[in-house]
Design a protein around this motif. Structure first.
Motif, PDB file in Angstrom:
ATOM      1  N   GLU A  43      -7.543  38.336 -19.456  1.00  0.00           N
ATOM      2  CA  GLU A  43      -7.594  38.796 -18.073  1.00  0.00           C
ATOM      3  C   GLU A  43      -8.752  38.141 -17.317  1.00  0.00           C
TER       4      GLU A  43
ATOM      5  N   SER B 228      -8.333  35.861 -14.034  1.00  0.00           N
ATOM      6  CA  SER B 228      -9.070  36.249 -12.839  1.00  0.00           C
ATOM      7  C   SER B 228      -9.923  35.087 -12.320  1.00  0.00           C
TER       8      SER B 228
ATOM      9  N   GLU C 273      -7.652  32.587 -10.686  1.00  0.00           N
ATOM     10  CA  GLU C 273      -7.227  33.123  -9.392  1.00  0.00           C
ATOM     11  C   GLU C 273      -8.349  32.989  -8.365  1.00  0.00           C
ATOM     12  N   ASP C 274      -9.578  33.308  -8.773  1.00  0.00           N
ATOM     13  CA  ASP C 274     -10.728  33.171  -7.872  1.00  0.00           C
ATOM     14  C   ASP C 274     -10.938  31.716  -7.466  1.00  0.00           C
TER      15      ASP C 274
END
Length: 187
Positions: free
Chosen positions: A82, A86, A89-90
């Motif tokens: 995860e 993340s 995605e950032d």
């Protein structure tokens, strides 16, 4: 985003041929800056981007030598997955890095994990340069220095983002409970 490949220790190997740009990812601002640079290098050279996140069980490997319970180990691995997603995605949003991407979550120390992934002489290992203060270098070992000293491939150490200095200044102000003037951030 691509599916994440879980790896235990050991060389990654991978298919022969094709250049790889291996980027260390931790989710920090420095690693996101390095990830952007790695994606840019992959676009220019037509290479595949490997995003690598290393994780260790809480307390390190020594505390789990007697055979850890599989349930917490699976939860820690899931949290590492995860964290990598993340960070991606950032860094890139929904569009992704616009290059072929392989995501690896490796159980082990960050330096060892990155060297295991970037195990070919034609790879390029991209890492954030990390903290530059003497105290930070003395307290926390540098993954970048470890990789530069031991890698079999070129290593690109990416300096911190220009935003890092401003972010550090805000953190210092907050820790001293000093008022923050937003106009100072615009400079």
């Amino acid at each position: 985003m691509n599916a994440i490949q879980d790896e235990e220790r050991g060389p990654m190997g991978g298919p022969p041929g094709g250049r790889r740009i291996v980027a260390g990812v931790s989710g920090s601002l420095g690693s996101l800056t390095a990830l952007h640079r790695a994606a840019a290098e992959a676009r220019v050279t037509g290479a595949e981007l490997w995003a690598v996140l290393a994780w260790e069980p809480p307390g390190g490997e020594i505390s789990h030598r007697g055979g850890p319970c599989p349930t917490p180990m699976a939860a820690w691995r899931r949290m590492a997955n995860e964290r990598l997603l993340s960070a991606l995605e950032d860094a890139f949003g929904d569009a992704g890095p616009e290059v072929p991407l392989k995501c690896l979550v490796i159980r082990g120390k960050p330096g060892d994990a990155l060297l295991a992934a970037a195990d070919r002489p034609d790879d390029l290992l991209v890492v954030g340069a990390g903290a530059r203060g003497r105290l930070r270098r003395a307290v926390w070992p540098s993954v970048t220095r470890y990789c530069v000293a031991r890698a079999c491939c070129p290593v690109l150490a990416v300096p911190p983002s220009p935003l890092q200095h401003a972010l550090d200044a805000v953190h210092r102000r907050n820790s001293w409970n000093l008022p923050l003037d937003a106009r100072e951030l615009a400079d």
